[in-house]
Scaffold this active site. Structure first.
Site, PDB file in Angstrom:
ATOM      1  CE  LYS A 143      99.371   2.960 -17.367  1.00  0.00           C
ATOM      2  NZ  LYS A 143      99.785   1.864 -18.683  1.00  0.00           N
ATOM      3  NE  ARG A 144      96.292   1.313 -13.781  1.00  0.00           N
ATOM      4  CZ  ARG A 144      95.897   0.693 -14.710  1.00  0.00           C
ATOM      5  NH1 ARG A 144      94.257   0.871 -14.988  1.00  0.00           N
ATOM      6  NH2 ARG A 144      96.220  -0.054 -15.691  1.00  0.00           N
TER       7      ARG A 144
END
Ligand code: GLU
Length: 510
Positions: free
Chosen positions: A265-266
């Site tokens: 998700k980063r």
């Protein structure tokens, strides 16, 4: 034996569902539809420590937005209800006890502190502590302690877990629909906890019990669960359910757009693309995550893009409706190797789907975006604006950004364009042009273009000498979409007004 195809999407509500999770749901859905089977939604919320409020609702809404209709499960009900594992809690204990009674599991009393010490000691030697066949006899469990002591501990209400007794040395040759034969040696596996001290089953036990009770025929899930496969198969055997055990398919990883490793998700925040289907605010950290929905993706485009992350139709076709996907999807055509995610390709899909949308529908979305900004617009023109601008747009917001000159006359003019195109003779030319346009009765693009071309030809000047300053006067910029189309939408009155304003405001020279 139940031959009906029944698959489940079994997320844990530990956060928002990301791209990979939606792809797992999608492949389950497609498989179910392809075979005329059932698509279940089961919420695996046995890990109370990792429970995130709102996550379940998010999952349900995300599936809805994607158009993946659930046949049975949380939010829908069905013959095997409840479908939320925390509500099935009472059911699992007996299966764990049965496994203890049949010698496939045992009670373990080791206090957490002691296990931590074993871990630290192993780490100090550069090793990993594994609770299993090689050391379980030296630990505090019902296989190692004398029966009287075990009874004493139980009578005293000692906290304990139930662990699976992993066979010491067994070569398991298992089948995965996507990967073919996969081999594991139990020698390397630990005695996983099946039932926790808090009265909850672990994922492994609850997952196997529920897949059995809910008559799941195929387990389709992410590759990260492949290491759990031997334990699950051994559990089916130990519980006497091997004959009706589901078939397994582990989906390939979704990889980062560049470099190595799994998409995280980063990566989305770093590279400026969403990894979640819809916006999500983490209730614990307050962190906000972008969503495909809010970023202006059409659900059909999002789904089409996801389907091709790992599934290979075997042809050049890239655009598939959900119905076509249901018809063509097979697990045999899912790749083993990881699928690289491309944010540009995601935009490309949205562009393609945007072109197919009726102008009226795009206009309705555009109207919402304009209203958000308090922009006044003429509703009757919006569909034509969309028709003209969609070819260059990936999102409705691109149409909004490219269409601002439709809602108000230019407040300023592109300076470079002015220097290049607004000459001494331009005002006179523009006045004459205004006269030509004023004489066009039916103000269509074709009619104005014919009139302007005829006039320019008669004057024996280059078309550019007229069109460049004309464009500057109408939209304030040096380039953009077809000018005659633009003035058709603006109408005669507005076109002439803008020409007059420009003649008044613009000066030639540097
Ligand atoms: N609850 C697991 C997850 O969160 C399900 C894995 C499986 O499908 O067996 O992914």
């Amino acid at each position: 034996m139940n031959n009906r195809v029944r698959v489940r999407f079994a997320p844990s509500p530990t956060g928002a569902l990301h791209l990979g999770g939606v792809r797992t749901a999608l492949f389950n859905y497609l498989f179910a539809r392809h075979h005329g089977g059932d698509f279940l939604l089961r919420v695996e919320d046995t890990d109370q420590a990792r429970f995130v409020p709102g996550a379940e609702e998010y999952i349900i809404n995300a599936l809805k937005w994607c158009g993946l209709t659930v046949d049975e499960g949380v939010g829908v009900g069905g013959p095997f209800a409840p479908y939320r594992q925390s509500e099935r809690k009472a059911l699992y204990r007996q299966f764990a006890l049965d496994l203890v009674a049949s010698g496939h599991a045992y009670l373990a009393f080791d206090p957490a502190g002691e296990l931590d010490e074993h871990r630290a000691a192993a780490e100090a030697k550069g090793e990993t502590f594994v609770y299993g066949g090689r050391n379980r006899r030296a630990l505090k469990n019902s296989l190692a302690l004398p029966p009287a002591e075990v009874r004493g501990l139980l009578d005293a209400g000692a906290s304990h877990v139930i662990r699976f007794k992993m066979p010491a040395y067994e070569e398991l040759v298992l089948r995965d629909i996507i990967r073919g034969e996969v081999r594991f040696n139990t020698y390397l596996l630990d005695d996983k906890v099946l039932f926790k001290a808090d009265g909850m089953p672990t994922y492994h036990l609850a997952n196997v019990v529920d897949d059995h009770l809910m008559q799941i025929s195929h387990v389709i899930r992410g590759e990260e669960w492949l290491p759990s496969l031997p334990l699950h198969v051994l559990l089916y055997r130990a519980l006497g359910w091997e004959r009706t055990m589901p078939q397994f398919a582990h989906l390939p990883l979704i990889l980062k757009p560049v470099g190595n490793g799994k998409l995280s998700k980063r990566d989305g925040n770093k590279m400026g693309f969403p990894v979640f289907p819809m916006e999500f605010t983490d209730p614990e950290t307050g962190e906000k995550w972008r969503g495909y929905k809010e970023d202006g993706y059409l659900p059909e485009a999002f789904i089409n893009m996801l389907a091709l992350l790992g599934w290979n139709p075997g042809t050049e076709q890239e655009i598939f409706s959900l119905d076509e996907l249901c018809e063509q999807f097979t697990l045999e055509c899912v790749n083993k190797s990881g699928a690289r995610f491309s944010p540009d390709k995601a935009k490309w899909f949205n562009h393609k789907y945007l072109q197919e949308k009726p102008d009226a529908e795009l206009a309705a979305s555009l109207a919402l975006l304009l209203a958000d900004e308090g922009i006044h617009y003429d509703e009757a023109r919006l569909a034509r604006v969309c028709h003209l601008l969609k070819e260059r747009a990936n999102f409705v917001s691109d149409i909004r950004d490219a269409s601002r000159f439709f809602y108000s006359a230019p407040g300023s003019y592109d300076e470079k364009g002015r220097r290049k195109n607004w000459k001494e003779e331009t005002p006179a030319l523009m006045r004459e042009l205004a006269g030509v346009l004023a004489g066009v009765a039916d103000f269509t693009a074709a009619a104005t273009e014919a009139a302007v071309r005829a006039w320019v030809t008669g004057k024996e000047i280059g078309l550019g000498k007229v069109m460049n300053p004309f464009r500057l006067a109408i939209i304030g910029a040096a380039d953009g979409p077809a000018l005659f189309e633009i003035i058709e939408i603006l109408g005669k009155e507005e076109t002439l007004a803008r020409l007059a304003t420009a003649v008044e405001r613009l000066r030639a020279g540097n």
